[in-house]
Structure formats: structure tokens, C-alpha cells
Design a protein around this motif. Structure first.
Motif, PDB file in Angstrom:
ATOM      1  N   ASN A 199       0.804  -1.225   0.000  1.00 56.93           N
ATOM      2  CA  ASN A 199       0.000   0.000   0.000  1.00 56.93           C
ATOM      3  C   ASN A 199       0.835   1.273   0.000  1.00 56.93           C
ATOM      4  O   ASN A 199       0.367   2.321  -0.449  1.00 56.93           O
ATOM      5  CB  ASN A 199      -0.931   0.012   1.221  1.00 56.93           C
ATOM      6  N   HIS A 200       2.069   1.214   0.517  1.00 60.18           N
ATOM      7  CA  HIS A 200       2.856   2.443   0.620  1.00 60.18           C
ATOM      8  C   HIS A 200       3.455   2.878  -0.722  1.00 60.18           C
ATOM      9  O   HIS A 200       3.957   3.993  -0.848  1.00 60.18           O
ATOM     10  CB  HIS A 200       3.985   2.275   1.641  1.00 60.18           C
ATOM     11  N   ILE A 201       3.380   2.009  -1.728  1.00 58.01           N
ATOM     12  CA  ILE A 201       3.930   2.374  -3.044  1.00 58.01           C
ATOM     13  C   ILE A 201       2.885   3.169  -3.831  1.00 58.01           C
ATOM     14  O   ILE A 201       1.774   2.690  -4.062  1.00 58.01           O
ATOM     15  CB  ILE A 201       4.353   1.126  -3.842  1.00 58.01           C
ATOM     16  N   HIS A 202       3.243   4.366  -4.220  1.00 50.46           N
ATOM     17  CA  HIS A 202       2.340   5.243  -4.973  1.00 50.46           C
ATOM     18  C   HIS A 202       2.420   4.907  -6.465  1.00 50.46           C
ATOM     19  O   HIS A 202       3.502   4.688  -7.004  1.00 50.46           O
ATOM     20  CB  HIS A 202       2.715   6.712  -4.770  1.00 50.46           C
ATOM     21  N   ILE A 203       1.262   4.913  -7.123  1.00 55.76           N
ATOM     22  CA  ILE A 203       1.199   4.693  -8.566  1.00 55.76           C
ATOM     23  C   ILE A 203       0.944   6.034  -9.251  1.00 55.76           C
ATOM     24  O   ILE A 203       0.035   6.768  -8.869  1.00 55.76           O
ATOM     25  CB  ILE A 203       0.086   3.696  -8.942  1.00 55.76           C
ATOM     26  N   ILE A 204       1.738   6.337 -10.253  1.00 54.54           N
ATOM     27  CA  ILE A 204       1.594   7.608 -10.975  1.00 54.54           C
ATOM     28  C   ILE A 204       1.426   7.346 -12.465  1.00 54.54           C
ATOM     29  O   ILE A 204       2.177   6.575 -13.059  1.00 54.54           O
ATOM     30  CB  ILE A 204       2.825   8.512 -10.776  1.00 54.54           C
ATOM     31  N   ASP A 205       0.404   7.971 -13.051  1.00 50.61           N
ATOM     32  CA  ASP A 205       0.303   8.008 -14.508  1.00 50.61           C
ATOM     33  C   ASP A 205       0.126   9.461 -14.931  1.00 50.61           C
ATOM     34  O   ASP A 205       0.001  10.343 -14.088  1.00 50.61           O
ATOM     35  CB  ASP A 205      -0.831   7.110 -15.023  1.00 50.61           C
ATOM     36  N   SER A 206       0.103   9.700 -16.228  1.00 50.00           N
ATOM     37  CA  SER A 206       0.189  11.078 -16.730  1.00 50.00           C
ATOM     38  C   SER A 206      -1.140  11.646 -17.224  1.00 50.00           C
ATOM     39  O   SER A 206      -1.171  12.744 -17.777  1.00 50.00           O
ATOM     40  CB  SER A 206       1.216  11.141 -17.878  1.00 50.00           C
ATOM     41  N   GLY A 207      -2.239  10.919 -17.024  1.00 49.70           N
ATOM     42  CA  GLY A 207      -3.510  11.316 -17.632  1.00 49.70           C
ATOM     43  C   GLY A 207      -3.994  12.701 -17.263  1.00 49.70           C
ATOM     44  O   GLY A 207      -4.313  13.517 -18.140  1.00 49.70           O
ATOM     45  N   LEU A 208      -4.052  12.994 -15.972  1.00 47.11           N
ATOM     46  CA  LEU A 208      -4.571  14.296 -15.540  1.00 47.11           C
ATOM     47  C   LEU A 208      -3.650  15.427 -15.974  1.00 47.11           C
ATOM     48  O   LEU A 208      -4.116  16.502 -16.366  1.00 47.11           O
ATOM     49  CB  LEU A 208      -4.753  14.307 -14.020  1.00 47.11           C
ATOM     50  N   ALA A 209      -2.339  15.191 -15.932  1.00 47.43           N
ATOM     51  CA  ALA A 209      -1.384  16.221 -16.368  1.00 47.43           C
ATOM     52  C   ALA A 209      -1.579  16.565 -17.840  1.00 47.43           C
ATOM     53  O   ALA A 209      -1.502  17.738 -18.231  1.00 47.43           O
ATOM     54  CB  ALA A 209       0.049  15.750 -16.116  1.00 47.43           C
ATOM     55  N   VAL A 210      -1.848  15.558 -18.662  1.00 50.94           N
ATOM     56  CA  VAL A 210      -2.090  15.796 -20.088  1.00 50.94           C
ATOM     57  C   VAL A 210      -3.379  16.584 -20.290  1.00 50.94           C
ATOM     58  O   VAL A 210      -3.448  17.501 -21.107  1.00 50.94           O
ATOM     59  CB  VAL A 210      -2.139  14.459 -20.865  1.00 50.94           C
ATOM     60  N   ALA A 211      -4.402  16.238 -19.525  1.00 49.37           N
ATOM     61  CA  ALA A 211      -5.675  16.967 -19.618  1.00 49.37           C
ATOM     62  C   ALA A 211      -5.496  18.438 -19.239  1.00 49.37           C
ATOM     63  O   ALA A 211      -6.039  19.335 -19.897  1.00 49.37           O
ATOM     64  CB  ALA A 211      -6.724  16.303 -18.725  1.00 49.37           C
ATOM     65  N   ARG A 212      -4.722  18.689 -18.203  1.00 48.57           N
ATOM     66  CA  ARG A 212      -4.488  20.080 -17.777  1.00 48.57           C
ATOM     67  C   ARG A 212      -3.669  20.846 -18.805  1.00 48.57           C
ATOM     68  O   ARG A 212      -3.912  22.034 -19.035  1.00 48.57           O
ATOM     69  CB  ARG A 212      -3.779  20.078 -16.417  1.00 48.57           C
ATOM     70  N   GLN A 213      -2.711  20.168 -19.421  1.00 47.58           N
ATOM     71  CA  GLN A 213      -1.934  20.829 -20.467  1.00 47.58           C
ATOM     72  C   GLN A 213      -2.813  21.133 -21.674  1.00 47.58           C
ATOM     73  O   GLN A 213      -2.665  22.187 -22.309  1.00 47.58           O
ATOM     74  CB  GLN A 213      -0.747  19.953 -20.877  1.00 47.58           C
ATOM     75  N   THR A 214      -3.730  20.233 -21.994  1.00 46.05           N
ATOM     76  CA  THR A 214      -4.698  20.481 -23.071  1.00 46.05           C
ATOM     77  C   THR A 214      -5.536  21.718 -22.755  1.00 46.05           C
ATOM     78  O   THR A 214      -5.755  22.574 -23.615  1.00 46.05           O
ATOM     79  CB  THR A 214      -5.621  19.258 -23.257  1.00 46.05           C
ATOM     80  N   GLN A 215      -5.969  21.813 -21.514  1.00 40.22           N
ATOM     81  CA  GLN A 215      -6.733  22.984 -21.071  1.00 40.22           C
ATOM     82  C   GLN A 215      -5.904  24.254 -21.216  1.00 40.22           C
ATOM     83  O   GLN A 215      -6.409  25.292 -21.684  1.00 40.22           O
ATOM     84  CB  GLN A 215      -7.160  22.787 -19.614  1.00 40.22           C
ATOM     85  N   ASN A 216      -4.638  24.191 -20.861  1.00 42.15           N
ATOM     86  CA  ASN A 216      -3.760  25.363 -20.965  1.00 42.15           C
ATOM     87  C   ASN A 216      -3.609  25.822 -22.415  1.00 42.15           C
ATOM     88  O   ASN A 216      -3.654  27.019 -22.707  1.00 42.15           O
ATOM     89  CB  ASN A 216      -2.380  25.037 -20.389  1.00 42.15           C
ATOM     90  N   VAL A 217      -3.433  24.880 -23.321  1.00 36.32           N
ATOM     91  CA  VAL A 217      -3.267  25.229 -24.735  1.00 36.32           C
ATOM     92  C   VAL A 217      -4.559  25.829 -25.284  1.00 36.32           C
ATOM     93  O   VAL A 217      -4.533  26.768 -26.098  1.00 36.32           O
ATOM     94  CB  VAL A 217      -2.844  23.991 -25.557  1.00 36.32           C
ATOM     95  N   LEU A 218      -5.696  25.313 -24.818  1.00 28.98           N
ATOM     96  CA  LEU A 218      -6.982  25.833 -25.303  1.00 28.98           C
ATOM     97  C   LEU A 218      -7.239  27.269 -24.846  1.00 28.98           C
ATOM     98  O   LEU A 218      -8.019  27.983 -25.483  1.00 28.98           O
ATOM     99  CB  LEU A 218      -8.132  24.933 -24.841  1.00 28.98           C
ATOM    100  N   THR A 219      -6.591  27.707 -23.779  1.00 26.50           N
ATOM    101  CA  THR A 219      -6.741  29.106 -23.377  1.00 26.50           C
ATOM    102  C   THR A 219      -6.151  30.032 -24.435  1.00 26.50           C
ATOM    103  O   THR A 219      -6.532  31.197 -24.540  1.00 26.50           O
ATOM    104  CB  THR A 219      -6.056  29.387 -22.023  1.00 26.50           C
ATOM    105  N   GLU A 220      -5.235  29.490 -25.229  1.00 27.36           N
ATOM    106  CA  GLU A 220      -4.599  30.284 -26.285  1.00 27.36           C
ATOM    107  C   GLU A 220      -5.341  30.172 -27.617  1.00 27.36           C
ATOM    108  O   GLU A 220      -5.450  31.156 -28.348  1.00 27.36           O
ATOM    109  CB  GLU A 220      -3.153  29.828 -26.472  1.00 27.36           C
ATOM    110  N   ILE A 221      -5.843  28.968 -27.942  1.00 27.21           N
ATOM    111  CA  ILE A 221      -6.461  28.788 -29.259  1.00 27.21           C
ATOM    112  C   ILE A 221      -7.985  28.780 -29.217  1.00 27.21           C
ATOM    113  O   ILE A 221      -8.622  28.817 -30.259  1.00 27.21           O
ATOM    114  CB  ILE A 221      -5.954  27.503 -29.946  1.00 27.21           C
ATOM    115  N   GLY A 222      -8.575  28.714 -28.012  1.00 29.01           N
ATOM    116  CA  GLY A 222     -10.024  28.846 -27.912  1.00 29.01           C
ATOM    117  C   GLY A 222     -10.733  27.582 -27.450  1.00 29.01           C
ATOM    118  O   GLY A 222     -10.465  26.493 -27.941  1.00 29.01           O
ATOM    119  N   PHE A 223     -11.644  27.763 -26.488  1.00 27.29           N
ATOM    120  CA  PHE A 223     -12.453  26.662 -25.983  1.00 27.29           C
ATOM    121  C   PHE A 223     -13.706  26.488 -26.828  1.00 27.29           C
ATOM    122  O   PHE A 223     -14.176  27.428 -27.479  1.00 27.29           O
ATOM    123  CB  PHE A 223     -12.868  26.915 -24.524  1.00 27.29           C
TER     124      PHE A 223
END
Length: 257
Positions: A199-223
Motif C-alpha cells: 500500500n505504501h507504493i504510490h502509482i503515478i500516470d500522466s492522464g490528468l497532467a495531459v488533460a491540464r496541459q490540453t486545457q492550458n493550450v486551449l486558453t490560447e487557441i479557444g475553448f
């Protein structure tokens, strides 16, 4: 740029839907088109030249669908081809890389594990990333056979359980406290992985980080301003596995591309 154009997402198969789900949850008004190149999965065993060629083929398909932004929801395609994609096409690309930084930064034992494809672990981009964290011991493990089993709908099979034990037990013995999932297919294995690792081993994947980066790029090109957008899914093999992963409310179209 037309804000209401779709976001394109592609992967070597069904695994990138783990990324798509994070994007869809964070940006529900955005129209999305998901492309599963399952016929050519896994990318991790292919040459860099083949990965670039397939990534460009997928990009060409999504550009014909009038996408305003493309998410490369595949670690292998990102680490081997995204530089070429950005040089060749005049459209924003968002890639996915193994989340080494949060694991190395937060590790108490200074020993972390990464489970990824051969193509990702052997890539120049991955090696440049890991060189930064030379004070952390990184145990690399190629996930031979995992993508194939996932693509064949055998996530909970005895074969999958046996492979995961063989890959994870040496990491546990080495005292890792973070496990980085370096393939977008692997988040679907988290329930099985949790049964194996402490249980003490943390699992990390990149899904949420990619979603947030997508959101950041859309602030520039439009939602997207239209809230009636339904996601579209394409695959070039039997759509049943993708449908089972997504659930019954989504329709998957089989298309040769």
C-alpha cells in the motif's frame, strides 16, 4: 481559429482512452475524436522510423477530421515522434511522457520504478529526462506482452497476473516507493497492480497532467462554446474491445486508415 473544431486524440490502440477520459472529464464541452490504431499495436516494439510513419498517418487522418489540436496519447509515439510531428505540421501537439518528475521529487527511498514499453525506455527523450534525476535510482522494466493482452481484452487473465508479478516483484524487493506507469494502456491494470504491490507504493500516470496541459493550450487557441458535442471513436480492428473499455453509451466505428 474555429473554437468548435474537435480535439484529436490518437494511440496505438485502446490505451489512450485513459488519457481521453481525463480530457473529457476536465473539458466536457470539447468535441473529441479518438483514433485507435490497434491494427499496428503495440508501437513499443517498432523502429523509430515506423513509429514516426504511423504517427504521421494518424495525424493526417485527424487533420482530415478538421481537428484544432492533437493529443498524442501514447508514450512511445511521444518520445519517438513528437519532435517530427511538430516540425512537419502547423497545429499544436500535446504529448505524454512518463511522470518521472513527481516520482523522483517525492520519493523518500530515492528508488522509483517505471513500467513502460521498449520504445519508450529506449528513446532519446526518455534518457534525457532521466538524466536530470541522477540522485534517484530508477528501475526500468519493459512491459513485454502487456499491451497485447489489454488489446485482446485479457486484462484480468492468469497470463496478465503472471506477467505483472514477474515485473513488479523485483521492484518491490528493491524498495521502490513510487511506480510510474509509462504507457497509456497501463492505467487499466491498476486494480491488478494494487493487489501485488504494498500500500505504501504510490502509482503515478500522466492522464490528468495531459488533460491540464490540453486545457492550458486551449486558453490560447479557444475553448468550445457548444455543449452538445458527442465524442467520436474510430478503430481499425474489431471495435468490441474498445466498446467494452468505454462502456455501452459510446459507439465505436471500425474504419480502415
Amino acid at each position: 481559429m474555429d473554437n468548435n473544431k474537435p480535439i484529436g486524440v490518437f494511440d496505438s490502440g485502446i490505451g489512450g482512452t485513459s488519457i481521453w477520459k481525463e480530457i473529457h472529464n476536465l473539458l466536457p464541452n470539447e468535441k473529441t475524436i479518438y483514433l485507435a490504431d490497434s491494427k499496428n499495436a503495440p508501437y513499443g516494439e517498432k523502429s523509430k522510423e515506423d513509429i514516426i510513419r504511423l504517427s504521421m498517418k494518424n495525424t493526417d487522418f485527424l487533420l482530415k477530421m478538421d481537428c484544432k489540436l492533437i493529443v498524442v496519447a501514447c508514450n512511445t509515439a511521444t518520445t519517438n515522434a513528437i519532435r517530427e510531428l511538430r516540425a512537419h505540421y502547423d497545429i499544436p501537439f500535446i504529448g505524454i511522457e512518463p511522470a518521472i518528475k513527481p516520482a523522483a521529487t517525492n520519493s523518500k527511498t530515492q528508488i522509483i520504478g517505471i513500467l513502460a514499453t521498449k520504445g519508450t525506455l529506449n528513446s532519446e527523450l526518455f534518457h534525457k529526462t532521466t538524466e536530470i534525476y541522477h540522485h534517484t535510482k530508477i528501475i526500468e522494466q519493459i512491459g513485454y506482452g502487456l499491451v497485447e493482452l489489454i488489446e485482446n481484452g485479457q486484462i484480468e487473465s492468469p497470463e496478465m497476473n503472471q506477467l505483472l508479478h514477474s515485473y513488479l516483484e523485483p521492484m518491490i524487493e528493491a524498495n521502490i516507493d513510487f511506480l510510474v506507469l509509462g504507457c497509456s494502456h497501463y492505467p487499466y491494470l491498476i486494480p491488478q497492480i494494487r493487489k501485488i504491490i504494498p500500500n505504501h507504493i504510490h502509482i503515478i500516470d500522466s492522464g490528468l497532467a495531459v488533460a491540464r496541459q490540453t486545457q492550458n493550450v486551449l486558453t490560447e487557441i479557444g475553448f468550445n462554446t457548444d455543449n452538445n458535442n458527442k465524442p467520436i471513436f474510430y478503430t481499425n480492428t474489431n471495435p468490441k474491445v474498445l466498446e467494452n473499455i468505454l462502456g455501452s453509451k459510446y459507439i465505436v466505428q471500425e474504419k480502415d486508415f
